[in-house]
Write a protein that holds these residues in place. Structure first.
Motif, PDB file in Angstrom:
ATOM      1  N   GLY A   7      16.707 -27.195  15.692  1.00  0.00           N
ATOM      2  CA  GLY A   7      16.145 -28.394  15.075  1.00  0.00           C
ATOM      3  C   GLY A   7      15.196 -28.099  13.937  1.00  0.00           C
ATOM      4  O   GLY A   7      14.765 -28.995  13.232  1.00  0.00           O
ATOM      5  N   ALA A   8      14.815 -26.827  13.733  1.00  0.00           N
ATOM      6  CA  ALA A   8      13.831 -26.492  12.710  1.00  0.00           C
ATOM      7  C   ALA A   8      14.420 -26.417  11.311  1.00  0.00           C
ATOM      8  O   ALA A   8      13.707 -26.181  10.358  1.00  0.00           O
ATOM      9  N   GLY A   9      15.711 -26.591  11.153  1.00  0.00           N
ATOM     10  CA  GLY A   9      16.316 -26.550   9.832  1.00  0.00           C
ATOM     11  C   GLY A   9      16.529 -25.130   9.350  1.00  0.00           C
ATOM     12  O   GLY A   9      16.704 -24.206  10.136  1.00  0.00           O
ATOM     13  N   ALA A  10      16.503 -24.935   8.047  1.00  0.00           N
ATOM     14  CA  ALA A  10      16.837 -23.638   7.466  1.00  0.00           C
ATOM     15  C   ALA A  10      15.677 -22.654   7.517  1.00  0.00           C
ATOM     16  O   ALA A  10      15.895 -21.451   7.451  1.00  0.00           O
ATOM     17  N   ASN A  11      14.445 -23.124   7.624  1.00  0.00           N
ATOM     18  CA  ASN A  11      13.277 -22.251   7.574  1.00  0.00           C
ATOM     19  C   ASN A  11      12.862 -21.808   8.971  1.00  0.00           C
ATOM     20  O   ASN A  11      11.808 -22.163   9.471  1.00  0.00           O
ATOM     21  N   VAL A  12      13.712 -20.996   9.604  1.00  0.00           N
ATOM     22  CA  VAL A  12      13.483 -20.544  10.964  1.00  0.00           C
ATOM     23  C   VAL A  12      13.029 -19.096  10.940  1.00  0.00           C
ATOM     24  O   VAL A  12      13.637 -18.254  10.272  1.00  0.00           O
ATOM     25  N   LEU A  13      11.952 -18.791  11.679  1.00  0.00           N
ATOM     26  CA  LEU A  13      11.519 -17.411  11.823  1.00  0.00           C
ATOM     27  C   LEU A  13      12.405 -16.735  12.856  1.00  0.00           C
ATOM     28  O   LEU A  13      12.676 -17.288  13.917  1.00  0.00           O
ATOM     29  N   VAL A  14      12.851 -15.518  12.520  1.00  0.00           N
ATOM     30  CA  VAL A  14      13.783 -14.802  13.377  1.00  0.00           C
ATOM     31  C   VAL A  14      13.203 -13.429  13.693  1.00  0.00           C
ATOM     32  O   VAL A  14      12.701 -12.742  12.803  1.00  0.00           O
ATOM     33  N   GLY A  15      13.284 -13.036  14.954  1.00  0.00           N
ATOM     34  CA  GLY A  15      12.940 -11.677  15.341  1.00  0.00           C
ATOM     35  C   GLY A  15      14.195 -10.839  15.195  1.00  0.00           C
ATOM     36  O   GLY A  15      15.094 -10.908  16.030  1.00  0.00           O
ATOM     37  N   LEU A  16      14.282 -10.061  14.129  1.00  0.00           N
ATOM     38  CA  LEU A  16      15.488  -9.309  13.794  1.00  0.00           C
ATOM     39  C   LEU A  16      15.294  -7.838  14.192  1.00  0.00           C
ATOM     40  O   LEU A  16      14.311  -7.210  13.797  1.00  0.00           O
ATOM     41  N   VAL A  17      16.206  -7.299  14.991  1.00  0.00           N
ATOM     42  CA  VAL A  17      16.113  -5.911  15.427  1.00  0.00           C
ATOM     43  C   VAL A  17      17.083  -5.075  14.591  1.00  0.00           C
ATOM     44  O   VAL A  17      18.288  -5.315  14.591  1.00  0.00           O
ATOM     45  N   VAL A  18      16.522  -4.081  13.861  1.00  0.00           N
ATOM     46  CA  VAL A  18      17.310  -3.189  13.024  1.00  0.00           C
ATOM     47  C   VAL A  18      16.969  -1.748  13.432  1.00  0.00           C
ATOM     48  O   VAL A  18      15.807  -1.339  13.365  1.00  0.00           O
ATOM     49  N   ASP A  19      17.974  -1.009  13.859  1.00  0.00           N
ATOM     50  CA  ASP A  19      17.799   0.385  14.310  1.00  0.00           C
ATOM     51  C   ASP A  19      16.704   0.496  15.371  1.00  0.00           C
ATOM     52  O   ASP A  19      15.869   1.401  15.332  1.00  0.00           O
ATOM     53  N   GLY A  20      16.670  -0.458  16.304  1.00  0.00           N
ATOM     54  CA  GLY A  20      15.715  -0.421  17.408  1.00  0.00           C
ATOM     55  C   GLY A  20      14.328  -0.910  17.050  1.00  0.00           C
ATOM     56  O   GLY A  20      13.453  -0.992  17.909  1.00  0.00           O
ATOM     57  N   GLU A  21      14.092  -1.247  15.784  1.00  0.00           N
ATOM     58  CA  GLU A  21      12.777  -1.722  15.349  1.00  0.00           C
ATOM     59  C   GLU A  21      12.843  -3.220  15.055  1.00  0.00           C
ATOM     60  O   GLU A  21      13.728  -3.685  14.339  1.00  0.00           O
ATOM     61  N   GLU A  22      11.885  -3.984  15.617  1.00  0.00           N
ATOM     62  CA  GLU A  22      11.902  -5.439  15.417  1.00  0.00           C
ATOM     63  C   GLU A  22      11.107  -5.819  14.176  1.00  0.00           C
ATOM     64  O   GLU A  22      10.020  -5.307  13.923  1.00  0.00           O
ATOM     65  N   HIS A  23      11.705  -6.733  13.400  1.00  0.00           N
ATOM     66  CA  HIS A  23      11.077  -7.237  12.179  1.00  0.00           C
ATOM     67  C   HIS A  23      11.046  -8.760  12.247  1.00  0.00           C
ATOM     68  O   HIS A  23      11.995  -9.388  12.708  1.00  0.00           O
ATOM     69  N   LEU A  24       9.971  -9.346  11.761  1.00  0.00           N
ATOM     70  CA  LEU A  24       9.920 -10.789  11.613  1.00  0.00           C
ATOM     71  C   LEU A  24      10.614 -11.114  10.302  1.00  0.00           C
ATOM     72  O   LEU A  24      10.318 -10.514   9.260  1.00  0.00           O
ATOM     73  N   ALA A  25      11.575 -12.020  10.337  1.00  0.00           N
ATOM     74  CA  ALA A  25      12.365 -12.303   9.134  1.00  0.00           C
ATOM     75  C   ALA A  25      12.568 -13.801   8.969  1.00  0.00           C
ATOM     76  O   ALA A  25      12.453 -14.579   9.909  1.00  0.00           O
ATOM     77  N   LEU A  26      12.881 -14.159   7.762  1.00  0.00           N
ATOM     78  CA  LEU A  26      13.162 -15.538   7.380  1.00  0.00           C
ATOM     79  C   LEU A  26      14.489 -15.537   6.642  1.00  0.00           C
ATOM     80  O   LEU A  26      14.707 -14.700   5.758  1.00  0.00           O
ATOM     81  N   ALA A  27      15.390 -16.414   7.021  1.00  0.00           N
ATOM     82  CA  ALA A  27      16.690 -16.486   6.341  1.00  0.00           C
ATOM     83  C   ALA A  27      16.454 -17.001   4.923  1.00  0.00           C
ATOM     84  O   ALA A  27      15.885 -18.072   4.732  1.00  0.00           O
ATOM     85  N   ARG A  28      16.899 -16.254   3.926  1.00  0.00           N
ATOM     86  CA  ARG A  28      16.707 -16.641   2.528  1.00  0.00           C
ATOM     87  C   ARG A  28      17.920 -17.388   1.996  1.00  0.00           C
ATOM     88  O   ARG A  28      17.801 -18.381   1.323  1.00  0.00           O
ATOM     89  N   GLU A  29      19.102 -16.855   2.276  1.00  0.00           N
ATOM     90  CA  GLU A  29      20.327 -17.489   1.782  1.00  0.00           C
ATOM     91  C   GLU A  29      21.395 -17.391   2.861  1.00  0.00           C
ATOM     92  O   GLU A  29      21.599 -16.339   3.441  1.00  0.00           O
ATOM     93  N   VAL A  30      22.062 -18.504   3.118  1.00  0.00           N
ATOM     94  CA  VAL A  30      23.116 -18.546   4.123  1.00  0.00           C
ATOM     95  C   VAL A  30      24.414 -18.907   3.416  1.00  0.00           C
ATOM     96  O   VAL A  30      24.495 -19.931   2.739  1.00  0.00           O
ATOM     97  N   GLN A  31      25.427 -18.047   3.565  1.00  0.00           N
ATOM     98  CA  GLN A  31      26.735 -18.320   2.975  1.00  0.00           C
ATOM     99  C   GLN A  31      27.676 -18.740   4.090  1.00  0.00           C
ATOM    100  O   GLN A  31      27.705 -18.120   5.155  1.00  0.00           O
ATOM    101  N   ARG A  32      28.449 -19.795   3.840  1.00  0.00           N
ATOM    102  CA  ARG A  32      29.353 -20.337   4.847  1.00  0.00           C
ATOM    103  C   ARG A  32      30.785 -20.355   4.339  1.00  0.00           C
ATOM    104  O   ARG A  32      31.021 -20.461   3.153  1.00  0.00           O
ATOM    105  N   ASN A  33      31.716 -20.301   5.278  1.00  0.00           N
ATOM    106  CA  ASN A  33      33.123 -20.506   4.976  1.00  0.00           C
ATOM    107  C   ASN A  33      33.270 -22.002   4.697  1.00  0.00           C
ATOM    108  O   ASN A  33      32.934 -22.829   5.542  1.00  0.00           O
TER     109      ASN A  33
END
Length: 177
Positions: A7-33
């Motif tokens: 329900g938060a729309g496009a500006n959602v904070l995401v806990g993104l895990v890359v190579d075992g390390e967690e990063h706080l991230a924000l989706a900048r651009e979303v591409q769809r089919n």
């Protein structure tokens, strides 16, 4: 997919895990089919909770305009506003209340109520939306212009010479063979 459709729309904070390390991230651009609407690719921006981010937030129109009740239509000029805030303070949308907008009036960025902790980066004099008179196309039965009527009359009187001038067969004169 599920994170992007909360329900938060496009500006959602995401806990993104890359190579075992967690990063706080924000989706900048979303591409769809375009056919299926499925998410194909997402660009993420790594952020920190204590640093402000500049982000676009959608405008949500609320209320009923007296100008619309009088027959006007709402013209959107800005669909998103550029704001700066901490990642935890990013609003889902900024509301544009049109309940006081009369026919022929506009709502500017400076008229919007911005949540605390959010700084507006979009120019305050920009028009967000206007209530305008709808443009109506009037179709009237067209009469030929004076020049067109004279050309049509001349072609009708001359008959054969006009056809020859237009590339038609030459007119026969005097019956000679």
């Amino acid at each position: 997919y599920h994170v992007m459709h909360t329900g938060a729309g496009a500006n959602v904070l995401v806990g993104l895990v890359v190579d075992g390390e967690e990063h706080l991230a924000l989706a900048r651009e979303v591409q769809r089919n375009y056919v299926r609407g499925e998410v194909v690719h997402v660009d993420f921006l790594a952020i920190r909770r204590d640093e402000k981010v500049a982000i676009d937030v959608p405008v949500r129109v609320v209320g009923e305009s007296p100008g619309v009740k009088q027959g006007g239509v709402v013209e959107h000029h800005l669909w998103d506003l550029h704001v700066e805030c901490l990642p935890g303070d990013v609003p889902e949308a900024i509301e544009a209340d049109i309940s006081s907008i009369e026919l022929g009036s506009s709502l500017h960025v400076s008229d919007l109520v911005v949540p605390s902790g959010v700084a507006m980066l979009t120019a305050l004099e920009e028009v967000v939306l206007s209530v305008v008179t709808p443009q109506i196309m009037k179709l009237e039965e067209a009469e030929p212009a004076e020049g067109e009527a004279a050309v049509e009359a001349a072609e009708g009187e001359e008959g054969a010479p006009a056809a020859a001038a237009e590339g038609g067969p030459p007119a026969e004169e005097g019956g000679e063979s």
